[in-house]
Each structure stands twice: as C-alpha cells, then as structure tokens.
Write an enzyme that holds these catalytic residues in place. Structure first.
Site, short mmCIF file in Angstrom:
data_model
loop_
_atom_site.label_atom_id
_atom_site.label_comp_id
_atom_site.label_asym_id
_atom_site.label_seq_id
_atom_site.Cartn_x
_atom_site.Cartn_y
_atom_site.Cartn_z
N LEU A 111 0.84 -1.19 0.00
CA LEU A 111 0.00 0.00 0.00
C LEU A 111 0.88 1.24 0.00
CD1 LEU A 111 -2.88 -0.79 2.54
CD2 LEU A 111 -2.91 -0.96 0.05
N LYS A 112 0.54 2.20 -0.86
CA LYS A 112 1.27 3.47 -0.89
C LYS A 112 0.46 4.48 -0.07
CE LYS A 112 3.63 6.60 -4.07
NZ LYS A 112 3.43 7.78 -3.23
N TYR A 113 0.92 4.69 1.15
CA TYR A 113 0.17 5.52 2.09
C TYR A 113 0.26 7.00 1.74
CZ TYR A 113 0.03 1.28 4.91
OH TYR A 113 -0.19 0.01 5.35
N GLU A 126 -2.67 6.22 -1.69
CA GLU A 126 -2.41 6.78 -3.01
C GLU A 126 -2.39 5.71 -4.09
OE1 GLU A 126 1.29 8.93 -2.42
OE2 GLU A 126 0.17 10.80 -2.43
N GLY A 127 -2.24 4.45 -3.70
CA GLY A 127 -2.16 3.37 -4.69
C GLY A 127 -1.26 2.27 -4.19
#
Length: 815
Positions: free
Chosen positions: A416-418, A582-583
């Site tokens: 996960l792109k926090y 964010e993705g």
C-alpha cells in the site's frame, strides 16, 4: 533642492564626505584579535572578522550538538594573506577553457604561497559560469576553480564548494541565514541611496546582485580594506546564521554591511546573490560533484604515491601538449592521452556521486579526498547513522498489465502506498544506552522536532535491554485516528506544526509504517535484495501499539506478494483504490535479469534488474502504481510553480493562472503548462501572501531572477521555485509554446499538459524530485501507443475558468 546622493559626489571629497567615510571606516575597523567567548556559548558576531578569524582554535560549528557536526576546517589567519604587490588588482584567465590544458599556476602565482584563496577568484568563477549556458564550459570552469583551490590552499576547498553550490551546510543541518530586508537596508546604508532610488534601481535591473553592484560602483573608500577571503566570507555566513534572539536583525545587518564594504567589483554582485541564496548560475549538484571528481583526477597525490584514480604525472605532463601538439607529435598519441584521462574522469565521477548519494556531506567527502585522494574515498565515507542517504524513487506505471509486462514472472511485493510523509528514521544508542533518534524528510531535512511522539515511540520500543543498537529505516508517517488507528488524509498530517513541537502539544496522532531497512547494528544492508532486507525489518522491529496516550504507533506496510497469484494482486489493488491510500508500490523481491525487446534493432536483450536499495535512483525494481492511474481519472504529476498572470473578473485580485514547470536533464526548470483549476479562495489568498510582489519580496519578481526556460510563456510575475504541487491532468499534448521535452518527441516542439488541476502541495518533496522531461516524454509515448490522445495542440491560451468546479477545502487548501 534634493541633497546629493553618495554616488553623485565629485571625485575630490568634501568635509561632509570625509566625515561619512570616517564613519564607514570606523564601523568597518573592528579589533583584529577576536575575543574568546566562554566555552558554553558561541562567539559573538561582534568580533567576527570578515576575512577570517585570527585564532583558529575556536572555529564555530555549523551542526547542532545532538547530530554530527559539519563545520568547515578552521580558517587560517587573515594576516598571512598578501598580494605580491600590495593592493594590486588581480587578473584571472578564462576558466571555461579545457580542464585538460588549463594552467593552474597562471592563477595561483599571483597569491602568496599557502595563503587563503581570495574571494575575488570565486566571484570570477561564478561570473564565468553565469555567462554561459554550455554544460561543458560550466563543468570546465568549476573543475579549474576547484583544482586551483585544492592545490593552493586545501583549507579553502570546503568553503568554496559550499559557496559555489549556494548552500551553507548540509540539508540535514538546520542552518538558515534569514536575512529578509536586511540586505536592502545594508545596500542603502553603504551607498547613501534613498529608499526611492534603491527601488528604482531594482525596478530597472531586477536582481539584487546587480542592484548592489550598481549602488556601490561609485562609492569610494579612502582607506583600502583587506581583500575578502573565501574562508572569511563563509565564516561570516555562519556568523549570520548564529544570530538569534533580541538584536539579531541588527547584528546580521552589521555583518552584511562589513562584507559589502570590503567587496570590490564582481565580488559585490555575487555576495549579494549569495546572501539572498540565489546565485543565478547553472551549476546544479551533479555538476559540482563532476567538477570535484575531475579536479582530483588532475591533482597529483601530495604524498607522491601512485594512484589508480589520479592521472599519473607523466600523463599530466603530456596534457600540456593537447591543445597545440608539435609537428613531431603524432595525433594518435594525443588522442590516446586524452582517452586515458576521460576514462579516469568517468570512473571518478561515478565513485564520487555514488559516495555522495549514500553520505551527502561535503565536509566528510572533501576531508577524505584531501587525505587519501579518490582511492580511499569509498572506505573512508560510508553510510552513517545521523547522516541521511538519498532515498530510492519509484518509476510510475499505469496498470497491472504494465507491471507484469515489466517484471514478467519474477516475484514481487505489492505494498500500500500511504498518503503521508516519507520519513527516514535513524537510531543509535549513546554511551548511556539510551536510543538517540533522528528523523529526516524525503529531501533530507531534519524534522526530528516535528515528531516527538515518533521519537518517544522508538525509545519505548527499543528499550535499553532489547532492540537494535543502531539502524536506518525507510518509512511513511501517516495521520491516524488515535482511538481506532484508521488512516487519515495527508491534509490532516499537514496541520501539525513543523518544528519544536512538545510531546504534550501533539494534536494530530500519527503512525509509522516501515517498508525498508538500510542499516542495522553496524552493517550496511543496501546491497542486499529486498526480500532479505524486508525479512530483517519484520523480525527486528515488531508492531507496536503504545499504552501511553499521545505516542505514535508502529507497523509495517500492508503488502501482498505475487506468489499468491494475479487474482490476489488484483484484489489488493481494489483495496488500495477504496482506501485512503495513493495506490500501490510494486517492489522486486530478488535481483534478476529480464528480457527486453529493442524495437529498432528487432532483437531482445537481457537487462539486469537489481533488487538492492538504490539511493537517488528512479529504478524499475520499484514501480509506482497510483490510484489516479488505476481509476482512469487522469495522470498525476509533481510540478513546480514558477510564475503567474494577473487574474480576470472575480480573480482579478489574485494570481491566476499559475505557470508550472518540470525539470530538464541538466537540472534546469522548464515551463510546461498553466494551471487554473482546483483552487479555493482561501488557497488564492495564501498564494498572494506567499508570492506578494513588493520591494522586499524574496519569492516573486517581474524579472526571471531564478533561471529556467519559459519558451513562449510570458507571465506577469516570476516565482522563486521552492514549492512542489501535485497536479492531475487529462492528457499530454504537443505544444508550440512549451519547450518541455523538446527534442525527445518532436525536434520542433515541446510537450504540455491539458486541463491541469491542482490536487495538493507536496511538502514532502523538494524541487529536485519533480517530474523530468524524460518521464514526460515516456508518458506521451505510452499514451500514443494506447491511442489515448484525443486533443489538439495546447496553444497556451486556456480560458481562466474552473473546468470541473472547485473542490472541498480539505482537498485543495494547503494554506
């Protein structure tokens, strides 16, 4: 009848002028022997001698006591310096000539052997660099300069590098000049100009350096002042940065006035620009490192030992003949000598840049170079706790199909792109066994005092009897709901104060999500594959939820490995799109080789994909799959605001539209598009405050003071580039106005962005980390391959309207 100004005075001084000159000389003539301050307090700026302190034992340090100190070597006594003819004008040769044929002695022969380098030589270098746009000429000028300084007076080399790079200390050491209006007041004081005359000069010239040069050009001193020295100017900048508390403004102004009074000719121009931290030269960090490495290749070792990285004395002697070889000398021999040195240049540049991105401290690098040359650099300068290394960067991708196509069947992890702030966390136990923690931002600024709750959390996690003794960790700090641990937005995180936060004053709870480990208990890990680094991170640092309120939480990033199958990765991607993330970040687990097809040569080749941690590289082993790409809502880019126009209609009192820029291959900013959507009224008001156009503004000007390529864009105001904005766009298009990526897609035109819309200000990024022209060209080519381009050329004349309305303040109002 108005009184005559100082620069209108006749050549023969009258009584009034003599009185004024006496006051100036009295002001300048401070005691030649500095007074020693008590050990517990720094030296008073009152006794700073601008051309270097006489006593070399009490040279003040730039760094804080809790972090490694990175101050320059002690400045030698100014009394040792003299010109071979007293107060003679120095004449310097062109520095842009080929570094292989440059005669070092032609410069240093004018100076007393072993004496400090005069600042006039550095001003000559900066003038040479500012007068050309040729990257070769700039590199030659810097190489020749640093070579002269290193050979004539090694102690001047570190201050020279800082002054050439427009910095005072490493980015992680909080040293600021904070001069503001003191510079204009100092120029007015020493020149005798009225505030109105000074304003007229600025309106005509548009640059504080040119203003200072013109204002001082007709000021005459009856008593010649000692020449400025490189070491002295740098020590004066440190003295300015140390002025704190009541009376600091006056103390800073006195030091500035001393510098400007003693300066001559071009020294005045570049001193003023240095004081405003805007040199206006085309020398970026990579060019400084290239010049530094080449200077040491061309400098023989002081101990006379042979070196594999320094050009041998015989080869250096043959270099003298390269420019005009004799008739008896065969051209192949000349070419062979040049090839040998160019090969040494390439090896040295690679080494110095590799060391710098792991240990970005000029003081340590230059000390190692002066001691053992290039050969011992990598052994003497390595990863160190307390000195941040430059982070690895991800390459943008647009779909899982593209990810699988790039990595093929090699195993990877999807994380996960926090939506938080990237943080590099350093920890090391002191002699008492207590863990000392430092936290650095993505662009290496020290933000330890911003997160006392994170510091306290690590100290609680790693008690005196357990935990690592030293580590360097890569992570994301994210705002959390303190009761549930649920993620919050980046805007919530940005509401925290930026420095000097007390633990009891924390109002926004955070969590630390760790995703990489680069150093552990004295061992460098960046050369290990990501699978091993991740395993060590997970085993050494366990999840931690503190019982004490107000303390940060610790966890690892949530991830899904590709071995679970494509269906699992797709489900994980859906989770990312539906959460406040964010993705995804896609990371190769093991180093490998992939087959890559060369369409032009109609064949395939095997390309190595390292899974190691690669500082300051945008590697294909880390792929960034942002939510904007996945959901088809348009592409998101990081750009820099560099100018604006006066608004129309309701926006007449604000700046709108805003001109945005990306970064070219040589580091220069290039205007790419106008942006006028996604802003709230509150944001516009904050923008006006940050970029107010007045006489004392250091962030905006009617003239392009900060460099850059603007192509056909002609804004009403130019901004000092220092912010990074995330902007979502609909399309990339060929443009007759923009010069961005010109020559990469079209030889005649550049690229621009259609319908850009402001998303947020990226406080976690510096302007060196924005989108590049090469990346924009790749986006355009991929877009064309998919047939997504459905718009015409961007003519740069978009209407000043919001395309899809405004967005809630929580999403767009960064003020």
């Amino acid at each position: 009848m108005p009184a005559k100004r100082a620069h209108d005075a006749p050549t023969t001084p009258n009584k009034r002028q003599k009185g004024k000159q006496a006051r100036i000389d009295t002001f300048f003539s401070s005691p030649r022997t500095p007074v020693r301050a008590p050990a517990a307090s720094p030296p008073s700026p009152e006794v700073i001698i601008i051309d270097g302190p006489d006593d070399t034992t009490d040279s003040p340090k730039a760094g804080p006591s809790t972090a490694p100190s990175h101050a320059p070597p002690p400045a030698p006594s100014s009394r040792t310096f003299s010109l071979k003819s007293s107060h003679a004008a120095l004449s310097y040769p062109s520095l842009t000539t080929d570094a292989l044929t440059f005669d070092v002695l032609q410069v240093s022969a004018q100076w007393t052997p072993g004496a400090p380098v005069p600042y006039s030589f550095l001003a000559h270098t900066l003038k040479s660099v500012s007068e050309t746009r040729s990257r070769i000429a700039i590199t030659n000028a810097l190489t020749n300069c640093l070579r002269v300084v290193a050979q004539h007076h090694p102690a001047s080399l570190l201050p020279a590098v800082y002054l050439l790079s427009n910095t005072v200390a490493p980015s992680y050491v909080p040293v600021e000049l904070g001069l503001g209006a003191s510079i204009s007041k100092s120029i007015q004081q020493i020149s005798g100009l009225s505030s109105g005359a000074l304003r007229d000069l600025y309106n005509n010239l548009g640059d504080v350096g040119d203003v200072a040069f013109a204002a001082k050009s007709k000021v005459r001193t009856l008593i010649p002042h000692p020449p400025l020295l490189v070491t002295g100017v740098y020590q004066s900048l440190l003295a300015i940065s140390r002025c704190k508390g009541q009376g600091a403004v006056k103390e800073k102004q006195k030091i500035v006035e001393k510098l400007l009074i003693a300066s001559k000719d071009e020294e005045t121009r570049f001193l003023a620009r240095t004081l405003t931290q805007n040199l206006r030269v085309g020398a970026v960090r990579t060019t400084i490192l290239t010049a530094l490495s080449r200077a040491f290749v061309l400098t023989s070792r002081s101990d006379g030992r042979q070196s594999g990285m320094h050009a041998p004395a015989v080869l250096l002697a043959s270099v003298k003949t390269l420019a005009s070889p004799s008739k008896s000398q065969k051209k192949p021999a000349v070419d062979d000598a040049r090839e040998q040195i160019i090969e040494l240049f390439d090896r040295a540049e690679g080494l110095v840049k590799q060391v710098y991105v792991r240990h970005p401290c000029y003081e340590d690098i230059i000390a190692a170079l002066l001691k053992d040359g290039l050969d011992g650099l990598e052994q003497h300068v390595s990863l160190a706790v307390g000195i941040p290394l430059m982070p690895t960067l991800g390459s943008p991708t647009r779909s899982l199909d593209e990810v699988f196509n790039i990595l093929q069947d090699h195993p990877f992890a999807a994380e996960l792109k926090y939506d938080g702030q990237r943080a590099q966390i350093h920890g090391q136990r002191n002699d008492e066994g207590r863990l000392v923690v430092h936290i650095f931002s993505r662009h290496l600024e020290n933000m330890t005092t911003k997160y006392p709750d994170v510091v306290h959390m690590f100290q609680s996690m790693c008690g005196e009897a357990t935990g690592a003794s030293s580590f360097i960790m890569d992570s994301e700090i994210v705002a959390l709901d303190p009761s549930t641990g649920a993620l919050k937005t980046f805007q919530e995180l940005s509401n925290r104060a930026r420095k000097d936060v007390q633990l009891g004053d924390v109002r926004v709870a955070v969590g630390v999500f760790a995703f990489d480990l680069m150093y552990l208990d004295g061992q460098e890990l960046i050369g290990l594959p990501f699978r091993e680094r991740r395993a060590m991170l997970n085993s050494q640092f366990l999840a931690f939820v503190p019982e004490e309120k107000g303390i940060a939480r610790f966890s690892h990033v949530e991830c899904c490995d590709s071995q679970l199958g494509r269906d699992a990765i797709e489900e994980f991607m859906v989770k990312a799109t539906e959460s406040r993330c964010e993705g995804l970040m896609i990371k190769l687990l093991d180093s490998c080789e992939v087959e890559e097809r060369d369409a032009k040569k109609a064949k395939t080749r095997r390309k190595p994909f390292p899974a190691t941690y690669e500082p300051d590289k945008r590697t294909a082993a880390w792929l960034k799959l942002k939510k904007d790409y996945i959901t088809g809502l348009g592409d998101s880019f990081d750009l820099v605001p560099v100018g604006a126009w006066h608004g129309n209609g309701r926006k007449a009192k604000w700046w709108s539209p805003i001109l945005l820029a990306l970064r070219a291959a040589d580091g220069e900013l290039v205007a790419v598009c106008k942006c006028m959507s996604g802003f709230t009224d509150a944001f516009y008001k904050g923008l006006n405050d940050r970029y107010s156009l007045n006489d004392e503004s250091t962030t905006s000007s009617r003239q392009p003071l900060w460099g850059g390529e603007f192509g056909g864009f002609k804004p009403d105001v130019y901004f000092r580039p220092h912010e990074v904005w995330e902007v979502r766009v609909a399309d990339v298009t060929i443009s007759p106005v923009s010069l961005a990526a010109k020559g990469l897609v079209s030889q005649a035109r550049g690229l621009s962005l259609r319908f850009p819309r402001y998303i947020k200000t990226r406080e976690d990024k510096g302007i060196e980390q924005v989108m590049t022209a090469g990346e924009l060209a790749r986006v355009y080519e991929q877009q064309e391959a998919r047939g997504r381009h459905d718009g015409g050329n961007d003519e740069g004349d978009l209407l000043d309207v919001d395309i899809d309305g405004s967005v809630p303040a929580s999403e767009s109002d960064s003020t």
